[in-house]
Design a protein around this motif. Sequence first.
Motif, PDB file in Angstrom:
ATOM      1  N   SER A 286       0.985  -1.107  -0.029  1.00  7.86           N
ATOM      2  CA  SER A 286       0.102   0.167   0.156  1.00  7.86           C
ATOM      3  C   SER A 286       0.766   1.377  -0.229  1.00  7.86           C
ATOM      4  O   SER A 286       0.295   1.948  -0.764  1.00  7.86           O
ATOM      5  CB  SER A 286      -1.278   0.040   1.225  1.00  7.86           C
ATOM      6  N   LEU A 287       2.180   1.228   0.741  1.00  8.22           N
ATOM      7  CA  LEU A 287       3.225   1.932   0.735  1.00  8.22           C
ATOM      8  C   LEU A 287       3.562   3.235  -0.323  1.00  8.22           C
ATOM      9  O   LEU A 287       3.075   3.564  -0.977  1.00  8.22           O
ATOM     10  CB  LEU A 287       3.551   2.340   1.627  1.00  8.22           C
ATOM     11  N   ALA A 288       4.030   1.791  -1.238  1.00  2.73           N
ATOM     12  CA  ALA A 288       4.775   1.522  -2.400  1.00  2.73           C
ATOM     13  C   ALA A 288       3.786   2.685  -3.487  1.00  2.73           C
ATOM     14  O   ALA A 288       3.819   2.821  -4.027  1.00  2.73           O
ATOM     15  CB  ALA A 288       5.272   0.090  -2.480  1.00  2.73           C
ATOM     16  N   LEU A 289       2.182   1.642  -3.303  1.00  2.97           N
ATOM     17  CA  LEU A 289       1.848   2.194  -3.982  1.00  2.97           C
ATOM     18  C   LEU A 289       1.075   3.790  -4.392  1.00  2.97           C
ATOM     19  O   LEU A 289       1.272   4.365  -5.432  1.00  2.97           O
ATOM     20  CB  LEU A 289       0.189   1.191  -4.339  1.00  2.97           C
ATOM     21  N   ILE A 290       1.412   4.002  -3.024  1.00  2.81           N
ATOM     22  CA  ILE A 290       0.978   5.761  -2.432  1.00  2.81           C
ATOM     23  C   ILE A 290       2.011   6.601  -3.176  1.00  2.81           C
ATOM     24  O   ILE A 290       2.136   7.534  -3.857  1.00  2.81           O
ATOM     25  CB  ILE A 290       1.063   5.571  -0.842  1.00  2.81           C
ATOM     26  N   LEU A 291       3.232   5.920  -2.972  1.00  2.86           N
ATOM     27  CA  LEU A 291       4.432   6.587  -3.426  1.00  2.86           C
ATOM     28  C   LEU A 291       4.565   6.745  -5.000  1.00  2.86           C
ATOM     29  O   LEU A 291       5.285   7.815  -5.558  1.00  2.86           O
ATOM     30  CB  LEU A 291       5.752   6.061  -2.737  1.00  2.86           C
ATOM     31  N   ILE A 292       4.274   5.352  -5.531  1.00  2.00           N
ATOM     32  CA  ILE A 292       4.361   5.544  -7.238  1.00  2.00           C
ATOM     33  C   ILE A 292       3.298   6.889  -7.531  1.00  2.00           C
ATOM     34  O   ILE A 292       3.311   7.596  -8.493  1.00  2.00           O
ATOM     35  CB  ILE A 292       3.913   4.203  -7.765  1.00  2.00           C
ATOM     36  N   PHE A 293       1.754   6.128  -7.180  1.00  2.00           N
ATOM     37  CA  PHE A 293       1.215   7.271  -7.527  1.00  2.00           C
ATOM     38  C   PHE A 293       1.640   8.659  -7.146  1.00  2.00           C
ATOM     39  O   PHE A 293       1.084  10.137  -8.201  1.00  2.00           O
ATOM     40  CB  PHE A 293      -0.517   7.381  -6.540  1.00  2.00           C
ATOM     41  N   LEU A 294       1.837   9.259  -5.625  1.00  2.00           N
ATOM     42  CA  LEU A 294       2.755  10.371  -6.010  1.00  2.00           C
ATOM     43  C   LEU A 294       3.523  10.782  -6.786  1.00  2.00           C
ATOM     44  O   LEU A 294       3.749  12.495  -7.420  1.00  2.00           O
ATOM     45  CB  LEU A 294       3.119  10.980  -4.811  1.00  2.00           C
ATOM     46  N   GLY A 295       4.444  10.249  -7.405  1.00  2.00           N
ATOM     47  CA  GLY A 295       6.032  10.309  -8.071  1.00  2.00           C
ATOM     48  C   GLY A 295       5.419  10.646  -9.142  1.00  2.00           C
ATOM     49  O   GLY A 295       5.667  11.538 -10.001  1.00  2.00           O
ATOM     50  N   TYR A 296       4.357   9.569  -9.895  1.00  2.00           N
ATOM     51  CA  TYR A 296       4.086   9.494 -11.370  1.00  2.00           C
ATOM     52  C   TYR A 296       2.687  10.978 -11.571  1.00  2.00           C
ATOM     53  O   TYR A 296       3.016  11.831 -12.097  1.00  2.00           O
ATOM     54  CB  TYR A 296       3.468   9.163 -12.006  1.00  2.00           C
ATOM     55  N   GLY A 297       2.604  11.222 -10.103  1.00  2.00           N
ATOM     56  CA  GLY A 297       1.168  12.317 -10.294  1.00  2.00           C
ATOM     57  C   GLY A 297       1.962  13.855  -9.785  1.00  2.00           C
ATOM     58  O   GLY A 297       2.015  14.367 -10.314  1.00  2.00           O
ATOM     59  N   ILE A 298       2.679  13.418  -9.654  1.00  3.57           N
ATOM     60  CA  ILE A 298       4.318  14.905  -9.265  1.00  3.57           C
ATOM     61  C   ILE A 298       4.592  15.322 -10.604  1.00  3.57           C
ATOM     62  O   ILE A 298       4.518  16.473 -11.292  1.00  3.57           O
ATOM     63  CB  ILE A 298       4.937  15.184  -8.086  1.00  3.57           C
ATOM     64  N   ALA A 299       5.165  14.696 -11.434  1.00  3.19           N
ATOM     65  CA  ALA A 299       5.535  14.464 -12.706  1.00  3.19           C
ATOM     66  C   ALA A 299       4.866  14.991 -13.467  1.00  3.19           C
ATOM     67  O   ALA A 299       5.165  16.127 -14.447  1.00  3.19           O
ATOM     68  CB  ALA A 299       6.083  13.059 -13.252  1.00  3.19           C
ATOM     69  N   LEU A 300       3.921  14.556 -13.387  1.00  5.53           N
ATOM     70  CA  LEU A 300       2.642  15.089 -14.872  1.00  5.53           C
ATOM     71  C   LEU A 300       2.245  16.353 -14.297  1.00  5.53           C
ATOM     72  O   LEU A 300       1.841  17.443 -15.115  1.00  5.53           O
ATOM     73  CB  LEU A 300       0.883  14.326 -14.380  1.00  5.53           C
TER      74      LEU A 300
END
Length: 166
Positions: A115-129
């Motif tokens: 769950s934490l890894a998915l949150i970080l993945i979405f956060l990273g790509y979301g910030i990049a987008l």
Amino acid sequence: MLFVPLPFVVAFLLLILLVQMVRRNDGNARNLFFTALIAFYVLQSVVIGVRWGYGVTQILPVQAVLAAIVPALAWLSFVGLRDGRSPARRPLLLLHALPALMIVGFIAFWPAPISLALILIFLGYGIALAALAWAGPNALASSRLDGVISTYRALQVTAFAILSRA
């Protein structure tokens, strides 16, 4: 009475959109990542429908891996419009497979931090987008001139959607 979960309806509508995209594409590989993104949305909707509509918990690992793939595909879909280079020809393309491989590793060996890894993945790509969207419509230099505003709005909506799932 027949029960059809709402995600199945969404998957059907996305499948219609996907078929229209493929038919209109005429062999042009330029929209490959957009096509793959819609295909993964269809697959993810079906998996969510099976999970929540019918209570099948054995599909949770598939749902986690699909969740890790979607943000990377969203990024690859829009980054190609920034400078005109196809993301498929970029040397670091395979790095975007690492989040999904990391989730597969967590599923196999240590499920606690998924769950934490998915949150970080979405956060990273979301910030990049969001950073790409923040640059304005002019950042999408390779987008067609008649479609740059709609593409820019799609980028904004995608960035918001990815960030809101984090």
